[in-house]
Design an enzyme around this catalytic site. Structure first.
Site, PDB file in Angstrom:
ATOM      1  CG  ASP A 203      -2.248   0.715   0.810  1.00 27.29           C
ATOM      2  OD1 ASP A 203      -2.412   1.660   0.292  1.00 27.29           O
ATOM      3  OD2 ASP A 203      -3.477   0.190   1.125  1.00 27.29           O
ATOM      4  N   GLY A 223       4.542   1.535  -1.610  1.00 26.04           N
ATOM      5  CA  GLY A 223       4.503   2.146  -3.155  1.00 26.04           C
ATOM      6  C   GLY A 223       3.177   2.416  -3.541  1.00 26.04           C
ATOM      7  CG  ASP A 224       0.806   5.135  -6.698  1.00 23.29           C
ATOM      8  OD1 ASP A 224       0.189   4.436  -7.467  1.00 23.29           O
ATOM      9  OD2 ASP A 224       0.773   6.339  -6.884  1.00 23.29           O
ATOM     10  CG  HIS A 243     -15.116  -0.733  -5.218  1.00 25.04           C
ATOM     11  ND1 HIS A 243     -16.240  -0.682  -4.359  1.00 25.04           N
ATOM     12  CD2 HIS A 243     -13.995  -0.293  -4.772  1.00 25.04           C
ATOM     13  CE1 HIS A 243     -15.741  -0.354  -3.240  1.00 25.04           C
ATOM     14  NE2 HIS A 243     -14.483   0.225  -3.301  1.00 25.04           N
TER      15      HIS A 243
END
Length: 333
Positions: A203, A223-224, A243
């Site tokens: 995350d 991280g992204d 979602h």
């Protein structure tokens, strides 16, 4: 049933729907004030609750009377006392929904919902006017609201986590990676149940910093998922992650998973996954919330299939579990 009774029922239902925002706002107000935390096992007079909250006695009383009529609190001669619903607004309740109620009251969320017509007319989010770079950039610029968001997501996930680990056998997998897994509720539950499994929690850095990992079987990776490589694993968890994003973002996340995993690795998409054949008002409500606030979507299995196929996966099952979520299982091909 007579024509008159049908008409009356329809009128009542439409009237209730057109005024339901007042029910929500009443709930938001008492959640934000912490009213439920001020009530124990005995009734408390409204005057005492108002004094403790620093608000107007008669105004709070009117809000509480509406909520009591809806089953949230009980209002009697001795004061206000709890019901099963109002206890869920206590901060210390195991299944507390206080943070989630507060999240729904945030300016950015409420503005998005109030601006739903903008999303419908122009295909943008309802929050575009006050958060032109999207919900998550907005939260990054407002740490207090971001903390509330994280708290709300953790609270919302508690019951769902138990349903997931009871419905799916994680024991065959050596390594499980939870992508966008927050502080690790689901992953910790899996590792507690299956001690031969190793976990990787992925995350954003500020989320990982709050994870408080104390299990030797669990490692973290900050991280992204749009810009950084994802860890290699045998099973990937995406619980209420896809979602949040429109198709372009969802496709990017799935491609990142496919780039990291071997052929045959498994992905679990855990979301509402509303059926095309059956009514699901809860999922459709969340779908409009995504439209208004994040630009995402609650996808049916067939809608998810299109994105899975385009990114190198094949869906193998959809599992119904206890509660409102479902599990879509897919394999990397």
């Amino acid at each position: 049933m007579t024509t008159t009774s049908v008409h009356d029922a329809a009128v009542d239902q439409v009237w209730a729907m057109t005024t339901a925002h007042l029910h929500a706002r009443a709930l938001h107000v008492v959640a934000d004030l912490g009213v439920a935390d001020l009530i124990g096992d005995d009734p408390v007079p409204v005057s005492e609750l108002a004094a403790a909250c620093g608000v107007a006695h008669h105004s709070l009383g009117r809000v509480l009377r509406l909520l009591a009529d809806l089953g949230v609190f009980r209002h009697g001669p001795a004061g206000v006392e709890h019901t099963a619903m109002s206890r869920l607004l206590r901060t210390d309740h195991a299944g507390s929904l206080r943070a989630f109620a507060q999240l729904m009251a945030l300016d950015v969320v409420w503005h998005g919902v109030a601006s739903l017509e903008t999303a419908v007319r122009h295909g943008t989010t309802g929050i575009a006017e006050i958060a032109p770079n999207g919900l998550f950039d907005y939260l990054a610029e407002h740490p207090a609201q971001a903390q509330l968001f994280d708290n709300a997501m953790q609270a919302k996930a508690r019951a769902d986590v138990d349903a997931v680990i009871r419905a799916y056998d994680f024991s065959p997998f050596g390594t499980v990676a939870d992508i966008g897994g927050g502080t690790g509720q689901l992953l910790n539950a899996i590792l507690t149940r299956h001690r031969t499994v190793r976990g990787i929690l992925f995350d954003l850095p500020h989320v990982i910093a709050q994870a408080g990992v104390d299990d030797a079987h669990l490692t973290t990776c900050a991280g992204d998922f749009f810009t950084d490589p994802l860890p290699a694993a045998d099973l990937y968890l995406l619980m209420e992650v896809l979602h949040d994003w429109p198709d372009r973002g969802t496709t990017a996340i799935l491609r990142g998973v496919r780039a990291a995993c071997r052929t045959g690795a498994v992905v679990l998409v855990i979301e509402s996954l509303p059926s095309d054949e059956h009514p699901d008002p809860r999922a459709r409500t969340l779908d409009l919330l995504m439209l208004a606030v994040s630009g995402g979507q609650e996808r049916s299995p067939s809608e998810l299939d299109r994105l899975l196929t385009a990114t190198g996966f094949r869906r193998t099952a959809v599992l119904d579990i206890a509660g409102p979520l479902r599990i879509a299982e897919a394999v990397a091909v």
